[in-house]
Scaffold this motif. Structure first.
Motif, PDB file in Angstrom:
ATOM      1  N   UNK A  17       0.854  -1.485   0.109  1.00  0.00           N
ATOM      2  CA  UNK A  17       0.049   0.057   0.013  1.00  0.00           C
ATOM      3  C   UNK A  17       0.991   1.315   0.028  1.00  0.00           C
ATOM      4  N   UNK A  18       0.955   2.160  -1.038  1.00  0.00           N
ATOM      5  CA  UNK A  18       1.590   3.224  -1.173  1.00  0.00           C
ATOM      6  C   UNK A  18       0.455   4.432  -1.161  1.00  0.00           C
ATOM      7  N   UNK A  19       0.816   5.196   0.123  1.00  0.00           N
ATOM      8  CA  UNK A  19      -0.250   6.379   0.228  1.00  0.00           C
ATOM      9  C   UNK A  19       0.730   7.293   1.177  1.00  0.00           C
ATOM     10  N   UNK A  20       0.418   8.631   1.044  1.00  0.00           N
ATOM     11  CA  UNK A  20       1.260   9.408   1.931  1.00  0.00           C
ATOM     12  C   UNK A  20       0.632  10.038   3.188  1.00  0.00           C
ATOM     13  N   UNK A  21      -0.819   9.641   3.144  1.00  0.00           N
ATOM     14  CA  UNK A  21      -1.695   9.947   4.214  1.00  0.00           C
ATOM     15  C   UNK A  21      -1.530   8.689   5.262  1.00  0.00           C
ATOM     16  N   UNK A  34      -7.542  -8.116   8.239  1.00  0.00           N
ATOM     17  CA  UNK A  34      -8.637  -9.111   8.637  1.00  0.00           C
ATOM     18  C   UNK A  34      -8.439 -10.352   7.951  1.00  0.00           C
ATOM     19  N   UNK A  35      -8.320 -10.127   6.540  1.00  0.00           N
ATOM     20  CA  UNK A  35      -8.135 -11.523   5.806  1.00  0.00           C
ATOM     21  C   UNK A  35      -6.734 -11.921   5.502  1.00  0.00           C
ATOM     22  N   UNK A  36      -5.838 -11.799   6.378  1.00  0.00           N
ATOM     23  CA  UNK A  36      -4.481 -12.680   6.599  1.00  0.00           C
ATOM     24  C   UNK A  36      -3.894 -12.425   5.389  1.00  0.00           C
ATOM     25  N   UNK A  37      -3.907 -11.131   4.700  1.00  0.00           N
ATOM     26  CA  UNK A  37      -2.887 -10.760   3.724  1.00  0.00           C
ATOM     27  C   UNK A  37      -1.853 -10.160   4.530  1.00  0.00           C
ATOM     28  N   UNK A  38      -0.557 -10.460   3.806  1.00  0.00           N
ATOM     29  CA  UNK A  38       0.653  -9.706   4.176  1.00  0.00           C
ATOM     30  C   UNK A  38       0.658  -8.273   3.611  1.00  0.00           C
ATOM     31  N   UNK A  39       0.860  -7.515   4.586  1.00  0.00           N
ATOM     32  CA  UNK A  39       1.102  -5.791   4.035  1.00  0.00           C
ATOM     33  C   UNK A  39       2.181  -5.298   4.247  1.00  0.00           C
ATOM     34  N   UNK A  40       2.685  -4.809   3.273  1.00  0.00           N
ATOM     35  CA  UNK A  40       3.590  -3.835   2.997  1.00  0.00           C
ATOM     36  C   UNK A  40       3.265  -2.312   2.918  1.00  0.00           C
ATOM     37  N   UNK A  41       3.990  -1.274   3.676  1.00  0.00           N
ATOM     38  CA  UNK A  41       3.299   0.142   3.301  1.00  0.00           C
ATOM     39  C   UNK A  41       4.632   0.920   3.000  1.00  0.00           C
ATOM     40  N   UNK A  60      -0.462  -4.076  -5.858  1.00  0.00           N
ATOM     41  CA  UNK A  60      -0.032  -2.675  -5.393  1.00  0.00           C
ATOM     42  C   UNK A  60      -1.346  -1.897  -5.178  1.00  0.00           C
ATOM     43  N   UNK A  61      -1.701  -1.215  -4.148  1.00  0.00           N
ATOM     44  CA  UNK A  61      -2.602  -0.084  -4.013  1.00  0.00           C
ATOM     45  C   UNK A  61      -1.861   0.807  -3.995  1.00  0.00           C
ATOM     46  N   UNK A  62      -2.457   1.904  -4.862  1.00  0.00           N
ATOM     47  CA  UNK A  62      -1.547   3.127  -5.022  1.00  0.00           C
ATOM     48  C   UNK A  62      -2.124   4.219  -5.124  1.00  0.00           C
ATOM     49  N   UNK A  63      -1.813   5.308  -4.238  1.00  0.00           N
ATOM     50  CA  UNK A  63      -2.409   6.709  -4.080  1.00  0.00           C
ATOM     51  C   UNK A  63      -2.119   7.478  -5.240  1.00  0.00           C
ATOM     52  N   UNK A  64      -2.980   8.121  -5.898  1.00  0.00           N
ATOM     53  CA  UNK A  64      -2.454   9.454  -7.148  1.00  0.00           C
ATOM     54  C   UNK A  64      -2.088  10.505  -6.515  1.00  0.00           C
ATOM     55  N   UNK A  65      -2.635  11.049  -5.534  1.00  0.00           N
ATOM     56  CA  UNK A  65      -2.137  12.453  -5.115  1.00  0.00           C
ATOM     57  C   UNK A  65      -0.948  12.165  -4.261  1.00  0.00           C
TER      58      UNK A  65
END
Length: 441
Positions: A17-21, A34-41, A60-65
């Motif tokens: 997960x890439x997000x500046x917030x 909650x669903x047992x995914x391995x999370x990197x930030x 990859x979950x990617x923020x635009x701004x």
């Protein structure tokens, strides 16, 4: 279907997960864990690219701004590297315009999640693309295995025609399995779209409720202003009647004096009646847009609350520098303006600002009617300026505010009237700008 969308141990999937917030990172991470995914930030594009090269996530979950390189450039750079090229990227953004979506897909994204994030939609879209990723890997491994086996058979020249037919049959079975999985994915996509439609409808219902709550809150504020508007005329009427009664008791009441008293009482009564008409028209439902002048509407809106402002020592200046008549919803626009004016009044009173001043400027420029409302209350804290239009966001106690006024003002201007409402700080205080494009411009 839920077993496919939110499979808790789907090959121990890893998500970056890439997000500046930091708040968004916490929310998304908590939801996916909650669903047992391995999370990197990662908190920006550069560190996100480095983390992707190091961890090789499944999605990859990617923020635009974001500061530095934005989401579009980050995605392009990920797709330019062999190690991360095949990792699917889903954009998280509040930008819902079609050209922004097209730009995201051109950059290499596979999907969009619109902010504010909806739990079911996030899980559904993440689950689908994790599942697609694993299917793709399985198919790649299957094809690689089949190619190796065919190559080994050909190289050794030891296989018989039956064995060759068996290999062909295995490949055919693999293709049939692929076709079945493709059908499953198509059915899954159809079901996902239906769930998205249902979530959108739920959000529309919430918006209708928010509009109703805000309308009731505005009605309460206006009723309070009626009291301010009526108090002085009623006092004058009472004094006039008492004066007539006194002169009558003293035997000094003359016809001309009585007539003058009646005329002055009728003037005040007419004023009260006109005030009722003004407040009644303010809440009149608008079925169709009508022609109105934004600056005239601002002046009429201010007339409803001017007494309250004067009692609190607040000066309001209106400068008409050339606004033009346009088609739109006059009453809805008036409610949005009053919400902004009331917000400015509350800030000036809470901070005890001396020589309190609100200035409203109306003008026409570049095919738009522009209305700016500014105050000298010291401005908005930079830490919260990006949240002031969020629903239920308020810096006051719950008993003092609902946190809906500015949110609904933005909804009215941007959704109902196709305009834009923004806020910024000036040297003296806060400035809100309303931009209303003319339909024919």
């Amino acid at each position: 279907m839920n077993a496919i969308i939110a499979q808790p141990k789907d090959h121990a999937a890893a998500i970056l997960v890439i997000d500046d917030d930091a708040n968004n990172l916490a929310i998304v991470s908590s939801l996916l864990q909650e669903y047992s995914y391995t999370i990197y930030v990662a908190e920006d594009g550069e560190s996100g690219i480095r983390r992707a090269l190091l961890t090789r996530p499944d999605l990859i979950l990617l923020d635009v701004l974001m500061p530095g390189i934005d989401g579009f450039e980050t995605c392009q750079r990920l797709k330019a590297v062999e190690a991360t090229r095949d990792i699917p990227v889903i954009f998280m953004t509040a930008l819902a315009e079609m050209d922004q979506k097209v730009r995201g897909f051109d950059a290499g994204a596979v999907d969009y999640i619109i902010k504010p994030l909806q739990r079911e939609e996030v899980l559904a879209r993440v689950g689908v693309h994790i599942h697609l990723r694993h299917l793709a890997k399985e198919l790649q491994e299957t094809n690689a295995s089949l190619e190796k086996r065919v190559e080994d058979r050909t190289a050794s020249l030891a296989s018989t025609n039956d064995e060759l037919q068996k290999e062909i049959a295995e490949r055919k079975l693999a293709e049939e399995a692929l076709a079945i999985k493709q059908e499953q994915l198509e059915a899954l996509n159809l079901s996902l779209e239906q769930r998205v439609i249902e979530e959108v409808e739920k959000n529309l219902q919430k918006d209708r409720l928010l509009f109703q709550n805000t309308r009731l809150a505005a009605m309460g504020e206006l009723l309070n202003n009626i009291a301010h508007q009526w108090r002085q005329p009623l006092n004058k009427i009472a004094l006039l009647i008492q004066g007539c009664l006194y002169e009558s008791n003293e035997g000094k009441l003359e016809h001309e004096s009585f007539k003058s008293c009646v005329n002055r009482c009728m003037e005040h009564i007419t004023y009260l009646s006109n005030t009722i008409n003004s407040f009644q028209s303010f809440f009149m439902p608008e079925g169709e847009p009508g022609k109105f002048d934004p600056c005239e509407t601002v002046e009429k809106s201010l007339a409803l609350v001017r007494s309250s402002y004067e009692e609190n020592g607040i000066s309001v200046r209106i400068m008409n520098n050339g606004s033009v008549p346009m088609m739109g919803f006059r009453n809805a626009f008036s409610q949005a303006v009053l919400s902004i004016l009331n917000n400015a009044q509350q800030v000036l009173l809470e901070r005890g600002t001396p020589q309190r001043l609100i200035e409203v400027e109306c003008l026409y420029r570049d095919g738009k009617n522009i209305v700016t409302i500014s105050d000298n209350g010291g401005g908005i804290d930079e830490k919260i300026i990006g949240k002031i239009f969020d629903p239920y966001f308020t810096t006051k106690f719950k008993a003092q505010g609902t946190g809906l006024g500015l949110y609904m003002a933005k909804m009215i201007i941007e959704k109902n009237m196709g305009g834009r409402l923004s806020a910024r700080n000036t040297q003296a205080g806060a400035e809100f700008t309303i931009e209303l494009p003319l339909p024919d411009s």
